[in-house]
Every structure is written in structure tokens, then in C-alpha cells.
Design a protein around this motif. Structure first.
Motif, mmCIF file in Angstrom:
data_model
loop_
_atom_site.group_PDB
_atom_site.id
_atom_site.type_symbol
_atom_site.label_atom_id
_atom_site.label_comp_id
_atom_site.label_asym_id
_atom_site.label_seq_id
_atom_site.Cartn_x
_atom_site.Cartn_y
_atom_site.Cartn_z
ATOM 1 N N LYS A 32 -56.220 1.070 68.102
ATOM 2 C CA LYS A 32 -55.095 1.919 69.422
ATOM 3 C C LYS A 32 -55.910 3.171 69.825
ATOM 4 C CE LYS A 32 -51.312 3.510 71.171
ATOM 5 N NZ LYS A 32 -49.687 3.811 70.951
ATOM 6 N N GLN A 33 -56.458 2.841 71.133
ATOM 7 C CA GLN A 33 -57.289 3.757 72.087
ATOM 8 C C GLN A 33 -56.646 4.726 72.763
ATOM 9 O OE1 GLN A 33 -61.911 3.098 71.564
ATOM 10 N NE2 GLN A 33 -60.735 0.894 71.135
ATOM 11 N N GLN A 34 -57.114 5.486 73.037
ATOM 12 C CA GLN A 34 -56.533 6.611 73.774
ATOM 13 C C GLN A 34 -57.357 7.682 74.589
ATOM 14 O OE1 GLN A 34 -52.763 8.107 72.482
ATOM 15 N NE2 GLN A 34 -51.112 6.149 73.430
ATOM 16 N N TYR A 35 -56.945 7.423 76.029
ATOM 17 C CA TYR A 35 -58.469 8.783 76.555
ATOM 18 C C TYR A 35 -57.348 10.023 77.592
ATOM 19 C CZ TYR A 35 -58.400 5.781 80.779
ATOM 20 O OH TYR A 35 -58.696 5.256 81.838
ATOM 21 N N LEU A 36 -57.192 11.236 77.403
ATOM 22 C CA LEU A 36 -57.041 11.922 78.729
ATOM 23 C C LEU A 36 -57.738 13.364 79.043
ATOM 24 C CD1 LEU A 36 -53.498 13.121 76.550
ATOM 25 C CD2 LEU A 36 -53.247 12.062 78.532
ATOM 26 N N PHE A 37 -58.016 12.769 80.306
ATOM 27 C CA PHE A 37 -58.666 13.494 80.712
ATOM 28 C C PHE A 37 -58.087 15.119 81.110
ATOM 29 C CE2 PHE A 37 -60.535 9.638 82.664
ATOM 30 C CZ PHE A 37 -62.496 9.725 82.061
ATOM 31 N N ILE A 38 -58.918 15.984 80.211
ATOM 32 C CA ILE A 38 -57.999 17.841 80.484
ATOM 33 C C ILE A 38 -59.384 18.234 80.229
ATOM 34 C CG2 ILE A 38 -57.133 19.553 78.840
ATOM 35 C CD1 ILE A 38 -55.769 16.705 78.524
ATOM 36 N N PRO A 39 -58.583 18.971 81.276
ATOM 37 C CA PRO A 39 -59.718 20.781 82.070
ATOM 38 C C PRO A 39 -60.212 21.265 80.213
ATOM 39 C CG PRO A 39 -57.593 20.647 83.464
ATOM 40 C CD PRO A 39 -57.343 19.532 82.185
ATOM 41 N N THR A 40 -61.284 21.872 80.828
ATOM 42 C CA THR A 40 -62.212 22.793 79.636
ATOM 43 C C THR A 40 -61.485 23.741 79.612
ATOM 44 O OG1 THR A 40 -64.698 21.738 80.388
ATOM 45 C CG2 THR A 40 -63.878 24.084 79.173
ATOM 46 N N LYS A 41 -60.720 24.370 80.413
ATOM 47 C CA LYS A 41 -60.159 25.596 79.670
ATOM 48 C C LYS A 41 -58.522 25.241 78.907
ATOM 49 C CE LYS A 41 -58.395 26.631 84.367
ATOM 50 N NZ LYS A 41 -58.270 26.771 85.728
ATOM 51 N N PHE A 42 -57.802 24.068 79.242
ATOM 52 C CA PHE A 42 -57.159 23.818 78.629
ATOM 53 C C PHE A 42 -57.096 22.948 77.569
ATOM 54 C CE2 PHE A 42 -55.759 23.882 83.415
ATOM 55 C CZ PHE A 42 -55.268 25.017 82.890
ATOM 56 N N LYS A 43 -58.268 22.512 76.835
ATOM 57 C CA LYS A 43 -59.475 22.159 75.723
ATOM 58 C C LYS A 43 -57.710 22.155 74.967
ATOM 59 C CE LYS A 43 -62.496 19.503 74.666
ATOM 60 N NZ LYS A 43 -64.234 19.084 75.195
ATOM 61 N N ASP A 44 -58.168 23.772 73.931
ATOM 62 C CA ASP A 44 -57.842 24.176 73.188
ATOM 63 C C ASP A 44 -56.310 24.483 72.797
ATOM 64 O OD1 ASP A 44 -60.198 24.308 72.456
ATOM 65 O OD2 ASP A 44 -60.344 27.029 72.510
ATOM 66 N N CYS A 45 -55.545 24.366 74.048
ATOM 67 C CA CYS A 45 -54.277 24.493 73.878
ATOM 68 C C CYS A 45 -53.691 22.962 73.707
ATOM 69 C CB CYS A 45 -53.380 25.340 75.200
ATOM 70 S SG CYS A 45 -54.079 26.905 75.680
ATOM 71 N N TYR A 46 -54.403 22.279 74.409
ATOM 72 C CA TYR A 46 -53.705 20.899 74.153
ATOM 73 C C TYR A 46 -53.794 20.643 73.239
ATOM 74 C CZ TYR A 46 -51.962 16.152 75.522
ATOM 75 O OH TYR A 46 -51.516 15.031 76.088
ATOM 76 N N LEU A 47 -54.722 20.654 73.035
ATOM 77 C CA LEU A 47 -54.970 20.525 70.893
ATOM 78 C C LEU A 47 -54.317 20.337 69.536
ATOM 79 C CD1 LEU A 47 -56.956 18.838 68.512
ATOM 80 C CD2 LEU A 47 -58.642 20.585 68.405
ATOM 81 N N VAL A 48 -54.042 22.095 70.051
ATOM 82 C CA VAL A 48 -53.454 22.295 69.300
ATOM 83 C C VAL A 48 -51.233 21.640 69.190
ATOM 84 C CG1 VAL A 48 -51.478 24.305 68.955
ATOM 85 C CG2 VAL A 48 -54.070 24.693 69.251
ATOM 86 N N TYR A 49 -51.181 21.380 70.745
ATOM 87 C CA TYR A 49 -49.709 20.904 71.382
ATOM 88 C C TYR A 49 -50.243 19.246 70.738
ATOM 89 C CZ TYR A 49 -47.107 17.355 73.623
ATOM 90 O OH TYR A 49 -46.430 16.395 74.167
ATOM 91 N N LEU A 50 -51.274 18.522 70.618
ATOM 92 C CA LEU A 50 -51.368 17.015 70.183
ATOM 93 C C LEU A 50 -51.120 17.451 68.369
ATOM 94 C CD1 LEU A 50 -54.789 15.542 71.644
ATOM 95 C CD2 LEU A 50 -52.101 14.957 71.416
ATOM 96 N N LEU A 51 -52.209 18.486 67.493
ATOM 97 C CA LEU A 51 -51.237 18.866 66.307
ATOM 98 C C LEU A 51 -49.953 19.033 65.835
ATOM 99 C CD1 LEU A 51 -55.148 20.472 65.515
ATOM 100 C CD2 LEU A 51 -55.027 18.564 65.241
ATOM 101 N N ASN A 52 -49.122 19.581 66.581
ATOM 102 C CA ASN A 52 -48.166 19.625 66.217
ATOM 103 C C ASN A 52 -47.186 18.457 66.751
ATOM 104 O OD1 ASN A 52 -47.952 22.677 65.512
ATOM 105 N ND2 ASN A 52 -48.931 23.546 67.692
ATOM 106 N N GLU A 53 -47.173 17.826 67.299
ATOM 107 C CA GLU A 53 -46.950 16.483 67.876
ATOM 108 C C GLU A 53 -46.826 15.783 66.464
ATOM 109 O OE1 GLU A 53 -44.369 15.920 70.858
ATOM 110 O OE2 GLU A 53 -44.228 17.874 69.977
#
Length: 145
Positions: A32-53
Motif C-alpha cells: 500500500k503506497q501513499q504520498y504527501l507533498f509537504i513543504p520542507t519547513k514542515f517535514k520535521d513536524c509532520y514526521l513527528v505527527y506521523l510517528l505519533n500516529e
């Protein structure tokens, strides 16, 4: 592309880009593959969010550079996530130690460069995140397993 289409392209298109789809390299059908385009300045925050999820899952996060691997592992550990880095700049014993901790479920997140692309068979990985997009298809195929 037929010869007629190629001639039409040369006559009508300025600076064309060729995109090919090949069955030579492909992912497994059950992936199962998904992709998201995240602005560079938000990549770290979104990674933390994903890992918490994804808490309770085993996750491999691929970065392009050894520095990004170290930086992300430090950020995640400072935020209380049990991430461990693995990169080509680490000695072989340190890489094996990090891999052993990940495989033994002592760490749930492995932050790695392409050093972990090939030769590793870790069947218990639930999620693979490409923090940085691989530069070629073969690397992507090896990363997602």
C-alpha cells in the motif's frame, strides 16, 4: 512511442520530457503506497505527527544524507520517540548494534540512509517513510521492500 508520434512531438513540443513506465522494476502487489507533498519547513513536524500516529508500529525512515539521519534521530529522541540512526558514516559494529536494537524491538523507529537499502531483510517493518525522495527507481524499490 511510434515514429509518427515522435515526429509530431519534435514538430510541436518545445523541450519535451519523456516519462517511461517499465515493468522491469516494480513493487509487490500487496504494498500500500501513499504520498504527501509537504513543504520542507514542515517535514520535521509532520514526521513527528506521523510517528505519533503510528505508535506501536515499526517504522523505517529513509533520508538522503548521513547528516539528516543524525539530525532527525536527535530531534525524535529529544521528543521522547525511540528512534535510532543508521548510516554509512557509522562504524560497522555501531550499524549492526543499531540494527539489532531495531530488530529486537528495543527501538521502533530506524532513521537510515540508503546504506539500509540492500542486503537487509527485516520482515517486521510495518511502515517505510521516504523522508527524502530516492533519486532513482531501484533505490525506491529496495527501500519499500
Amino acid at each position: 512511442m511510434t515514429n509518427k508520434v515522435a515526429k509530431l512531438q519534435r514538430a510541436c513540443v518545445k523541450n519535451p520530457v519523456k516519462v517511461e513506465v517499465s515493468s522491469k522494476y516494480s513493487t509487490v502487489d500487496t504494498l500500500k503506497q501513499q504520498y504527501l507533498f509537504i513543504p520542507t519547513k514542515f517535514k520535521d513536524c509532520y514526521l513527528v505527527y506521523l510517528l505519533n500516529e503510528l505508535a506501536g508500529s515499526t517504522v523505517m525512515v529513509f533520508t538522503r544524507t548521513c547528516e539528516a539521519t543524525r539530525r532527525l534521530a536527535l530531534i525524535l529522541r529529544n521528543l521522547g520517540l525511540d528512534a535510532i540512526p543508521i548510516s554509512g558514516q557509522m562504524s560497522r559494529p555501531k550499524r549492526l548494534g543499531a540494527l539489532n536494537k531495531f530488530e529486537a524491538d528495543e527501538r521502533s523507529t530506524l532513521i537510515c540512509t540508503d546504506v539500509a537499502n540492500r542486503g537487509l531483510d527485516i520482515p517486521s517493518v510495518d511502515v517505510v517513510i521516504n523522508y527524502d525522495i530516492p533519486t532513482n527507481l531501484k533505490d525506491y524499490i529496495h527501500q519499500v521492500g
